[in-house]
Design a protein around this motif. Structure first.
Motif, mmCIF file in Angstrom:
data_model
loop_
_atom_site.group_PDB
_atom_site.id
_atom_site.type_symbol
_atom_site.label_atom_id
_atom_site.label_comp_id
_atom_site.label_asym_id
_atom_site.label_seq_id
_atom_site.Cartn_x
_atom_site.Cartn_y
_atom_site.Cartn_z
ATOM 1 N N ILE A 182 0.841 -1.201 0.000
ATOM 2 C CA ILE A 182 0.000 0.000 0.000
ATOM 3 C C ILE A 182 0.873 1.247 0.000
ATOM 4 O O ILE A 182 0.666 2.175 -0.793
ATOM 5 N N TYR A 183 1.852 1.254 0.878
ATOM 6 C CA TYR A 183 2.654 2.462 1.086
ATOM 7 C C TYR A 183 3.556 2.771 -0.107
ATOM 8 O O TYR A 183 3.577 3.904 -0.604
ATOM 9 N N PHE A 184 4.281 1.768 -0.569
ATOM 10 C CA PHE A 184 5.286 2.024 -1.606
ATOM 11 C C PHE A 184 4.715 1.918 -3.019
ATOM 12 O O PHE A 184 4.929 2.821 -3.835
ATOM 13 N N ARG A 185 4.032 0.830 -3.334
ATOM 14 C CA ARG A 185 3.562 0.643 -4.715
ATOM 15 C C ARG A 185 2.171 1.212 -4.950
ATOM 16 O O ARG A 185 1.861 1.628 -6.064
ATOM 17 N N GLY A 186 1.350 1.257 -3.891
ATOM 18 C CA GLY A 186 0.026 1.822 -4.060
ATOM 19 C C GLY A 186 0.013 3.334 -3.957
ATOM 20 O O GLY A 186 -0.643 4.018 -4.739
#
Length: 269
Positions: free
Chosen positions: A187-191
């Protein structure tokens, strides 16, 4: 050849102009904004490093927890807390998106069967095969060199050697940690961050490198993989398929199976 290339692109890339327009509406527009999002990609790793390295023994004395449990609690809080809450809070209060719109932004609303059944396995197999020479010949000396720095040294006390998935850890916290690791980081990095820095050339590579650098509590492992970031396909999967599910599956694969495959094929995990 151009027709073959077009069909190849169409096979791997899921075209969705409406989604692209929606995401680009909220991406960082200035260099200062882009730098901010790159920085907050590193920030949770820096915080985790401070608690796990300089403050670990102090926390152990205050709480009577073992070194292993201090690290597990810190990482659960960072992965399930920071990684999962910050994107939704930022999207809600900075970008004024509803919860449903945030899910769309982060890539949760499209279950892409073609991507999961065909594209994900192809990219995963290619990544595994292409990474073998690096893992065998470059990674071991790079790891040892980084591990030689006292500030980065991973002793026997380190959670990597004690075990990230300790069944004796309180079950609710263990489950939260697992969710935070495999879903929260995605969620944090790719989303979130990948879409925020979309104006950057090679945005996928920037986030792939930031993701490795962020693991400051296990520098010898992840920083030794920075040169390999160019072929780790999590960011590429998200950009191609416009959803986050393939990246979550690949994260599970890397953490649980990739190391065993490397050990079997080249003797390095």
């Amino acid at each position: 050849m151009s027709e073959v290339y077009r069909k190849l692109v169409d096979f791997f890339n899921l075209s969705d102009p409406n989604y692209i327009r929606f995401v680009r509406k909220y991406e960082a527009k200035t260099k200062k904004e882009i730098a901010f999002y790159l920085f907050i990609g590193l920030l949770p790793g820096l915080i985790a490093y401070v608690f796990i390295y300089p403050l670990r023994e102090m926390i152990m004395a205050w709480t009577d927890l073992s070194a292993h449990y201090v690290q597990l609690y810190v990482l659960v809080l960072m992965s399930a807390g920071w990684h999962m809450l910050v994107p939704f809070l930022m999207l809600r209060y900075k970008d004024r998106l509803s919860f449903k719109e945030s899910l769309v932004y982060l890539g949760f609303t499209r279950l892409d069967l073609k991507g999961l059944v065909f594209v994900f396995p192809i990219l995963t197999i290619l990544f595994t095969l292409l990474s073998l020479p690096y893992v065998k010949y470059v990674y071991p000396p790079f790891f040892e060199w980084l591990n030689g720095f006292p500030a980065f040294h991973m002793g026997e006390w380190h959670v990597f050697y004690q075990g990230y998935y300790d069944p004796a850890f309180p079950l609710p916290l263990l489950l939260i940690g697992l969710i935070g690791n495999f879903i929260g980081e995605e969620i944090y990095f790719r989303g979130y961050l990948l879409r925020k820095v979309g104006l950057l050339k090679f945005d996928w590579l920037w986030i792939a490198i930031i993701f490795q650098l962020y693991h400051m509590w296990q520098v010898p492992i992840n920083w030794a993989y920075v040169p390999l970031a160019i072929m780790i396909p999590e960011e590429i999967l998200v950009k191609l398929r416009k959803n986050i599910y393939g990246a979550i599956l690949l994260h599970l694969f890397v953490n649980f199976l990739w190391g065993m495959i490397n050990m079997y094929l080249v003797g390095v995990r």
